[in-house]
Design a protein around this motif. Structure first.
Motif, PDB file in Angstrom:
ATOM      1  N   ALA A 121      13.105 -19.533  26.003  1.00  0.00           N
ATOM      2  CA  ALA A 121      12.287 -20.193  27.026  1.00  0.00           C
ATOM      3  C   ALA A 121      13.050 -20.496  28.303  1.00  0.00           C
ATOM      4  N   GLY A 122      14.352 -20.252  28.336  1.00  0.00           N
ATOM      5  CA  GLY A 122      15.126 -20.467  29.553  1.00  0.00           C
ATOM      6  C   GLY A 122      15.407 -21.923  29.849  1.00  0.00           C
ATOM      7  N   VAL A 123      15.667 -22.193  31.118  1.00  0.00           N
ATOM      8  CA  VAL A 123      16.107 -23.508  31.569  1.00  0.00           C
ATOM      9  C   VAL A 123      15.490 -23.816  32.932  1.00  0.00           C
ATOM     10  N   ARG A 124      15.298 -25.102  33.202  1.00  0.00           N
ATOM     11  CA  ARG A 124      14.954 -25.574  34.545  1.00  0.00           C
ATOM     12  C   ARG A 124      16.096 -26.471  34.987  1.00  0.00           C
ATOM     13  N   TYR A 138      17.438 -23.085  24.766  1.00  0.00           N
ATOM     14  CA  TYR A 138      18.239 -24.309  24.825  1.00  0.00           C
ATOM     15  C   TYR A 138      17.392 -25.433  24.244  1.00  0.00           C
ATOM     16  N   PHE A 139      18.011 -26.267  23.390  1.00  0.00           N
ATOM     17  CA  PHE A 139      17.280 -27.364  22.760  1.00  0.00           C
ATOM     18  C   PHE A 139      18.058 -28.662  22.886  1.00  0.00           C
ATOM     19  N   TRP A 140      17.342 -29.725  23.279  1.00  0.00           N
ATOM     20  CA  TRP A 140      17.944 -31.056  23.374  1.00  0.00           C
ATOM     21  C   TRP A 140      18.258 -31.625  22.001  1.00  0.00           C
ATOM     22  N   ASN A 147      26.503 -44.028  26.703  1.00  0.00           N
ATOM     23  CA  ASN A 147      27.802 -43.478  27.084  1.00  0.00           C
ATOM     24  C   ASN A 147      28.164 -42.207  26.317  1.00  0.00           C
ATOM     25  N   GLU A 148      27.272 -41.708  25.459  1.00  0.00           N
ATOM     26  CA  GLU A 148      27.526 -40.465  24.735  1.00  0.00           C
ATOM     27  C   GLU A 148      26.999 -39.288  25.536  1.00  0.00           C
ATOM     28  N   PRO A 149      27.594 -38.108  25.353  1.00  0.00           N
ATOM     29  CA  PRO A 149      27.128 -36.935  26.096  1.00  0.00           C
ATOM     30  C   PRO A 149      25.779 -36.445  25.582  1.00  0.00           C
ATOM     31  N   ALA A 150      25.049 -35.785  26.458  1.00  0.00           N
ATOM     32  CA  ALA A 150      23.798 -35.154  26.058  1.00  0.00           C
ATOM     33  C   ALA A 150      24.148 -33.770  25.530  1.00  0.00           C
ATOM     34  N   TRP A 151      23.969 -33.551  24.237  1.00  0.00           N
ATOM     35  CA  TRP A 151      24.278 -32.268  23.629  1.00  0.00           C
ATOM     36  C   TRP A 151      23.040 -31.391  23.615  1.00  0.00           C
ATOM     37  N   VAL A 152      23.266 -30.136  23.935  1.00  0.00           N
ATOM     38  CA  VAL A 152      22.211 -29.134  23.953  1.00  0.00           C
ATOM     39  C   VAL A 152      22.675 -27.978  23.068  1.00  0.00           C
ATOM     40  N   ARG A 164      27.052 -25.346  21.067  1.00  0.00           N
ATOM     41  CA  ARG A 164      26.700 -26.712  21.468  1.00  0.00           C
ATOM     42  C   ARG A 164      27.387 -26.974  22.797  1.00  0.00           C
ATOM     43  N   ILE A 165      26.589 -27.342  23.795  1.00  0.00           N
ATOM     44  CA  ILE A 165      27.103 -27.572  25.142  1.00  0.00           C
ATOM     45  C   ILE A 165      26.650 -28.942  25.634  1.00  0.00           C
ATOM     46  N   GLN A 166      27.311 -29.453  26.654  1.00  0.00           N
ATOM     47  CA  GLN A 166      26.880 -30.695  27.293  1.00  0.00           C
ATOM     48  C   GLN A 166      26.074 -30.350  28.532  1.00  0.00           C
ATOM     49  N   SER A 167      25.161 -31.234  28.911  1.00  0.00           N
ATOM     50  CA  SER A 167      24.348 -30.966  30.086  1.00  0.00           C
ATOM     51  C   SER A 167      23.970 -32.246  30.808  1.00  0.00           C
ATOM     52  N   PHE A 168      23.523 -32.057  32.043  1.00  0.00           N
ATOM     53  CA  PHE A 168      22.985 -33.157  32.839  1.00  0.00           C
ATOM     54  C   PHE A 168      21.621 -33.540  32.286  1.00  0.00           C
ATOM     55  N   SER A 169      21.300 -34.810  32.326  1.00  0.00           N
ATOM     56  CA  SER A 169      20.051 -35.290  31.734  1.00  0.00           C
ATOM     57  C   SER A 169      18.806 -34.838  32.495  1.00  0.00           C
ATOM     58  N   GLY A 170      18.947 -34.408  33.746  1.00  0.00           N
ATOM     59  CA  GLY A 170      17.788 -33.964  34.516  1.00  0.00           C
ATOM     60  C   GLY A 170      17.434 -32.506  34.326  1.00  0.00           C
ATOM     61  N   THR A 171      18.284 -31.763  33.628  1.00  0.00           N
ATOM     62  CA  THR A 171      18.018 -30.349  33.376  1.00  0.00           C
ATOM     63  C   THR A 171      16.911 -30.222  32.342  1.00  0.00           C
ATOM     64  N   GLY A 172      16.070 -29.193  32.482  1.00  0.00           N
ATOM     65  CA  GLY A 172      14.938 -28.996  31.578  1.00  0.00           C
ATOM     66  C   GLY A 172      15.227 -27.996  30.482  1.00  0.00           C
ATOM     67  N   PHE A 173      15.124 -28.459  29.237  1.00  0.00           N
ATOM     68  CA  PHE A 173      15.325 -27.613  28.061  1.00  0.00           C
ATOM     69  C   PHE A 173      14.157 -27.788  27.101  1.00  0.00           C
ATOM     70  N   SER A 174      14.077 -26.911  26.125  1.00  0.00           N
ATOM     71  CA  SER A 174      13.030 -26.981  25.102  1.00  0.00           C
ATOM     72  C   SER A 174      13.302 -28.122  24.127  1.00  0.00           C
TER      73      SER A 174
END
Length: 180
Positions: A121-124, A138-140, A147-152, A164-174
């Motif tokens: 489904a890609g990413v926004r 990509y899945f949240w 204070n924990e990282p957002a794992w995707v 497993r990667i870290q991401s910004f909370s404003g990025t759009g994932f499935s």
């Protein structure tokens, strides 16, 4: 050799094949397939519950129908219906270990023997651009504390293992949900 390969495929498929069911989201009436893998029950489709922190790929409603919505972290935290929740990294790790780390991405992709059926489904991105449709899923995962990282979790079309990667909370994932 063909016979041996067939037996290995059959045993692998038999070990992963599990019970399927459906879930009706009481908030909007949408019906999702579910799959029991090991002791966990997951949605076998990407969530498509509309909230203010979610988008259709390229802002086209047809993409939501096929791929589900892409959620910011805040949107992802609100995407699962009552009785279901955003999976933790522990939930994801159990799933991957059950399937087999070396082949998890292959078996979790659409048509894989696990029944998870990850759609690419890609990413926004947080600045509004879309990318990687039909290339990556990509899945949240749920974050326990601020204070924990957002794992995707990333499943690529050509990958064998799940990353497993870290991401910004404003990025759009499935989002996939797991039953409580």
């Amino acid at each position: 050799l063909k016979f041996l390969i067939s037996i290995v495929f059959f045993l692998n498929f038999s070990a992963l094949a599990q019970n399927t069911s459906t879930l009706t989201d009481p908030r909007d009436g949408k019906v999702y397939e579910t799959i029991k893998i090991g002791r966990q029950e997951w949605t076998a489709q990407n969530m498509n519950f509309q909230n203010p922190n979610s988008w259709c790929y390229n802002n086209k409603p047809d993409n939501c129908e096929k791929f589900g919505r892409l959620y910011s972290y805040v949107g992802a935290a609100q995407a699962c219906p009552p009785g279901w929740h955003l999976p933790t990294y522990r939930d994801w790790d159990r799933l991957i270990q059950h399937i087999g780390e070396e082949i998890a991405a292959i078996e979790m992709r659409e048509g894989g023997s696990s029944g998870f059926n990850a759609l690419m489904a890609g990413v926004r991105y947080d600045y509004g651009a879309f990318n990687h449709l039909n290339e990556n899923a990509y899945f949240w995962s749920h974050v326990f504390a601020d204070n924990e990282p957002a794992w995707v979790y990333l499943i690529g079309r050509t990958m064998h293992t799940v990353s497993r990667i870290q991401s910004f909370s404003g990025t759009g994932f499935s989002v996939r949900c797991i039953r409580r």
